[in-house]
Motif scaffolding. Structure first.
Motif, mmCIF file in Angstrom:
data_model
loop_
_atom_site.group_PDB
_atom_site.id
_atom_site.type_symbol
_atom_site.label_atom_id
_atom_site.label_comp_id
_atom_site.label_asym_id
_atom_site.label_seq_id
_atom_site.Cartn_x
_atom_site.Cartn_y
_atom_site.Cartn_z
ATOM 1 N N CYS A 22 0.844 -1.197 0.000
ATOM 2 C CA CYS A 22 0.000 0.000 0.000
ATOM 3 C C CYS A 22 0.878 1.246 0.000
ATOM 4 C CB CYS A 22 -0.939 0.014 1.203
ATOM 5 S SG CYS A 22 -0.144 0.209 2.803
ATOM 6 N N ASP A 26 -2.910 5.308 2.175
ATOM 7 C CA ASP A 26 -3.685 4.171 2.665
ATOM 8 C C ASP A 26 -3.140 3.685 4.002
ATOM 9 O OD1 ASP A 26 -5.505 4.231 0.584
ATOM 10 O OD2 ASP A 26 -4.401 2.789 -0.626
ATOM 11 N N VAL A 82 -5.319 -3.172 0.920
ATOM 12 C CA VAL A 82 -4.182 -3.126 1.838
ATOM 13 C C VAL A 82 -4.031 -4.487 2.503
ATOM 14 C CG1 VAL A 82 -3.246 -2.055 3.929
ATOM 15 C CG2 VAL A 82 -4.523 -0.658 2.285
#
Length: 131
Positions: A22, A26, A82
């Motif tokens: 990620c 994020d 994620v």
């Protein structure tokens, strides 16, 4: 953000949260949201992106699963999926896993339990709220 690293709390309540695959925004969204649910023991917040910075491979923080805050954040938006790895005491990991499940869409989950510890791998996406 406050840190309870100097306060005494049972070590078996600590859960290490590792984010990978990620970007900075994020990672910040997931870690700051968890920090609004649990007290962060060791949580370096991803700072603003610099033109010369290379993105880390893994973002990491530790949370005290026994120190739930009153504030209940809304589900944050993520730009991409994620990958999250949780490690710690089985009960503590279950608490953090439950909190993440309420805030994000969990696309997949696998776990491995040892005698006292648990490792859970989750794939998180944004939870869309319908009105």
């Amino acid at each position: 953000m406050e840190s309870n690293g100097t306060r005494n709390h049972p070590a078996d309540c600590d859960v290490t949260v590792q984010l990978s695959d990620c970007g900075r925004e994020d990672a910040r969204a997931v870690l700051e949201t968890l920090d609004r649910v649990f007290t962060g023991c060791d949580m370096p917040t991803p700072g603003p992106e610099q033109a010369h910075d290379r993105e880390p491979t893994v973002w990491m923080a530790t949370f005290d699963s026994s120190a739930r805050r009153e504030e209940q954040p809304g589900p944050p938006q993520l730009g991409a999926l994620v990958t999250v790895l949780l490690t710690g005491d089985q009960q503590a990991v279950a608490e953090v896993e439950k909190a993440l499940g309420g805030l994000f869409e969990v696309r997949s989950a696998t776990s491995v339990s040892g005698e006292h510890e648990k490792e859970a791998r989750l794939l998180l996406g944004s939870r869309y709220v319908t009105h």
